[in-house]
Design a protein around this motif. Structure first.
Motif, PDB file in Angstrom:
ATOM      1  N   ARG A  29       0.832  -1.217   0.000  1.00  0.00           N
ATOM      2  CA  ARG A  29       0.000   0.000   0.000  1.00  0.00           C
ATOM      3  C   ARG A  29       0.864   1.265   0.000  1.00  0.00           C
ATOM      4  NH1 ARG A  29      -3.173  -3.306   3.473  1.00  0.00           N
ATOM      5  NH2 ARG A  29      -5.135  -3.825   2.448  1.00  0.00           N
ATOM      6  N   LEU A  30       1.934   1.258   0.786  1.00  0.00           N
ATOM      7  CA  LEU A  30       2.851   2.410   0.790  1.00  0.00           C
ATOM      8  C   LEU A  30       3.444   2.638  -0.594  1.00  0.00           C
ATOM      9  CD1 LEU A  30       4.754   1.869   4.155  1.00  0.00           C
ATOM     10  CD2 LEU A  30       3.275   3.799   3.593  1.00  0.00           C
ATOM     11  N   LEU A  31       3.889   1.557  -1.238  1.00  0.00           N
ATOM     12  CA  LEU A  31       4.480   1.671  -2.565  1.00  0.00           C
ATOM     13  C   LEU A  31       3.441   2.102  -3.600  1.00  0.00           C
ATOM     14  CD1 LEU A  31       6.781  -1.488  -2.505  1.00  0.00           C
ATOM     15  CD2 LEU A  31       7.472   0.912  -2.271  1.00  0.00           C
ATOM     16  N   GLU A  32       2.230   1.542  -3.513  1.00  0.00           N
ATOM     17  CA  GLU A  32       1.174   1.918  -4.454  1.00  0.00           C
ATOM     18  C   GLU A  32       0.782   3.383  -4.274  1.00  0.00           C
ATOM     19  OE1 GLU A  32      -3.262   0.550  -6.019  1.00  0.00           O
ATOM     20  OE2 GLU A  32      -2.313  -0.589  -4.404  1.00  0.00           O
ATOM     21  N   ALA A  33       0.683   3.834  -3.032  1.00  0.00           N
ATOM     22  CA  ALA A  33       0.347   5.242  -2.786  1.00  0.00           C
ATOM     23  C   ALA A  33       1.412   6.156  -3.382  1.00  0.00           C
ATOM     24  CB  ALA A  33       0.191   5.501  -1.279  1.00  0.00           C
ATOM     25  N   THR A  34       2.683   5.790  -3.224  1.00  0.00           N
ATOM     26  CA  THR A  34       3.775   6.578  -3.789  1.00  0.00           C
ATOM     27  C   THR A  34       3.667   6.635  -5.305  1.00  0.00           C
ATOM     28  OG1 THR A  34       5.221   6.020  -1.945  1.00  0.00           O
ATOM     29  CG2 THR A  34       6.290   6.733  -3.973  1.00  0.00           C
ATOM     30  N   GLN A  35       3.421   5.489  -5.927  1.00  0.00           N
ATOM     31  CA  GLN A  35       3.298   5.447  -7.387  1.00  0.00           C
ATOM     32  C   GLN A  35       2.119   6.291  -7.877  1.00  0.00           C
ATOM     33  OE1 GLN A  35       3.008   1.247  -8.119  1.00  0.00           O
ATOM     34  NE2 GLN A  35       5.229   0.942  -8.103  1.00  0.00           N
ATOM     35  N   LEU A  36       0.982   6.180  -7.200  1.00  0.00           N
ATOM     36  CA  LEU A  36      -0.202   6.937  -7.606  1.00  0.00           C
ATOM     37  C   LEU A  36       0.010   8.435  -7.433  1.00  0.00           C
ATOM     38  CD1 LEU A  36      -2.993   4.642  -6.148  1.00  0.00           C
ATOM     39  CD2 LEU A  36      -2.505   5.063  -8.570  1.00  0.00           C
ATOM     40  N   LEU A  37       0.608   8.835  -6.320  1.00  0.00           N
ATOM     41  CA  LEU A  37       0.896  10.260  -6.121  1.00  0.00           C
ATOM     42  C   LEU A  37       1.793  10.788  -7.225  1.00  0.00           C
ATOM     43  CD1 LEU A  37       1.413  10.445  -2.258  1.00  0.00           C
ATOM     44  CD2 LEU A  37      -0.250  11.764  -3.578  1.00  0.00           C
ATOM     45  N   GLU A  38       2.831  10.051  -7.534  1.00  0.00           N
ATOM     46  CA  GLU A  38       3.781  10.481  -8.569  1.00  0.00           C
ATOM     47  C   GLU A  38       3.111  10.519  -9.936  1.00  0.00           C
ATOM     48  OE1 GLU A  38       7.228  11.908 -10.059  1.00  0.00           O
ATOM     49  OE2 GLU A  38       7.050  11.351  -7.966  1.00  0.00           O
ATOM     50  N   ARG A  39       2.474   9.432 -10.312  1.00  0.00           N
ATOM     51  CA  ARG A  39       1.916   9.293 -11.662  1.00  0.00           C
ATOM     52  C   ARG A  39       0.702  10.185 -11.911  1.00  0.00           C
ATOM     53  NH1 ARG A  39      -0.931   3.947 -12.415  1.00  0.00           N
ATOM     54  NH2 ARG A  39      -2.689   5.220 -11.771  1.00  0.00           N
ATOM     55  N   ASP A  40      -0.216  10.224 -10.947  1.00  0.00           N
ATOM     56  CA  ASP A  40      -1.507  10.882 -11.178  1.00  0.00           C
ATOM     57  C   ASP A  40      -1.592  12.307 -10.648  1.00  0.00           C
ATOM     58  OD1 ASP A  40      -2.216   8.470 -12.306  1.00  0.00           O
ATOM     59  OD2 ASP A  40      -3.437   7.816 -10.613  1.00  0.00           O
ATOM     60  N   TRP A  41      -0.686  12.693  -9.763  1.00  0.00           N
ATOM     61  CA  TRP A  41      -0.798  14.007  -9.140  1.00  0.00           C
ATOM     62  C   TRP A  41       0.427  14.890  -9.368  1.00  0.00           C
ATOM     63  CZ3 TRP A  41      -5.401  15.426  -7.107  1.00  0.00           C
ATOM     64  CH2 TRP A  41      -6.337  14.407  -6.923  1.00  0.00           C
ATOM     65  N   LEU A  42       1.610  14.405  -9.065  1.00  0.00           N
ATOM     66  CA  LEU A  42       2.805  15.248  -9.122  1.00  0.00           C
ATOM     67  C   LEU A  42       3.339  15.421 -10.543  1.00  0.00           C
ATOM     68  CD1 LEU A  42       4.589  13.943  -5.902  1.00  0.00           C
ATOM     69  CD2 LEU A  42       3.004  15.859  -6.140  1.00  0.00           C
ATOM     70  N   SER A  43       3.504  14.329 -11.259  1.00  0.00           N
ATOM     71  CA  SER A  43       4.057  14.414 -12.617  1.00  0.00           C
ATOM     72  C   SER A  43       3.185  15.245 -13.561  1.00  0.00           C
ATOM     73  CB  SER A  43       4.283  13.022 -13.199  1.00  0.00           C
ATOM     74  OG  SER A  43       5.354  12.395 -12.536  1.00  0.00           O
ATOM     75  N   PRO A  44       1.856  15.055 -13.567  1.00  0.00           N
ATOM     76  CA  PRO A  44       1.045  15.852 -14.491  1.00  0.00           C
ATOM     77  C   PRO A  44       1.126  17.361 -14.235  1.00  0.00           C
ATOM     78  CG  PRO A  44      -0.204  13.952 -13.755  1.00  0.00           C
ATOM     79  CD  PRO A  44       1.045  14.008 -12.916  1.00  0.00           C
ATOM     80  N   LEU A  45       1.166  17.768 -12.984  1.00  0.00           N
ATOM     81  CA  LEU A  45       1.270  19.204 -12.700  1.00  0.00           C
ATOM     82  C   LEU A  45       2.621  19.742 -13.155  1.00  0.00           C
ATOM     83  CD1 LEU A  45       0.034  21.782 -11.536  1.00  0.00           C
ATOM     84  CD2 LEU A  45       1.045  21.151  -9.330  1.00  0.00           C
ATOM     85  N   ALA A  46       3.685  19.026 -12.863  1.00  0.00           N
ATOM     86  CA  ALA A  46       5.014  19.464 -13.311  1.00  0.00           C
ATOM     87  C   ALA A  46       5.061  19.536 -14.836  1.00  0.00           C
ATOM     88  CB  ALA A  46       6.091  18.520 -12.774  1.00  0.00           C
ATOM     89  N   ALA A  47       4.465  18.556 -15.492  1.00  0.00           N
ATOM     90  CA  ALA A  47       4.480  18.517 -16.958  1.00  0.00           C
ATOM     91  C   ALA A  47       3.759  19.717 -17.570  1.00  0.00           C
ATOM     92  CB  ALA A  47       3.861  17.219 -17.456  1.00  0.00           C
ATOM     93  N   GLN A  48       2.752  20.235 -16.898  1.00  0.00           N
ATOM     94  CA  GLN A  48       2.059  21.431 -17.394  1.00  0.00           C
ATOM     95  C   GLN A  48       3.018  22.611 -17.526  1.00  0.00           C
ATOM     96  OE1 GLN A  48      -1.412  22.431 -15.067  1.00  0.00           O
ATOM     97  NE2 GLN A  48      -2.172  20.336 -15.123  1.00  0.00           N
TER      98      GLN A  48
END
Length: 164
Positions: A29-48
């Motif tokens: 769960r810790l690893l999945e939460a990290t992946q989801l935060l990175e993929r769905d929340w942090l990376s898309p905003l930075a990419a903008q």
């Protein structure tokens, strides 16, 4: 939504009831939460803003260092827990984008500082409120009290994970 960690734990409990699948599920769960935060929340905003998340981390670290918003490459990679090679490639990309510059360190001609350019400072000051709002939204499934509890538990876990 399927809970991958629970499914994996259930499968392990079926196949190997002699092991503690709950601990595996928790780490999952810790690893999945990290992946989801990175993929769905942090990376898309930075990419903008045409940034990789790691590049955001560099300019944010320089910004929070205070004026003149400059640090040595060593101080940067230590604060970001990176290798010097990973830091060099990030710094090269940020410099090409005009967001940072390498300048001689005052009083030490052998050393350099990485400094935010005016464009880099303007970008991070524009991006930071959006980043905080994005993180707030990402954590919205938890109440403020639950967020505080999770923060305390993760801080305790991280302390325990550091080997003396």
């Amino acid at each position: 939504m399927e809970n991958r960690a629970k499914r994996a734990a259930d499968e392990w409990n079926e196949q190997r009831p002699d092991i503690d699948a709950n601990v595996m599920a928790l780490v999952g769960r810790l690893l999945e939460a990290t992946q989801l935060l990175e993929r769905d929340w942090l990376s898309p905003l930075a990419a903008q803003f045409e940034l990789h998340p790691g590049e955001f981390d560099v300019i944010a670290t320089l910004r929070r260092a205070g004026a003149p918003h400059a640090l040595t490459p060593t101080a940067l990679y230590e604060r970001l827990m990176l290798s010097s090679g990973a830091m060099t490639s990030r710094l090269d990309r940020l410099e090409r984008k005009g967001l940072t510059e390498r300048v001689p360190a005052p009083g030490d001609r052998r050393s350099i500082l990485v400094r935010l350019t005016p464009a880099g400072l303007a970008l991070i000051d524009k991006l930071l409120p959006l980043h905080v709002a994005n993180e707030r939204q990402a954590l919205a499934a938890l109440t403020p009290a639950e967020q505080a509890q999770l923060d305390a538990l993760l801080a305790k876990l991280i302390t325990g994970l550091h080997k003396s």
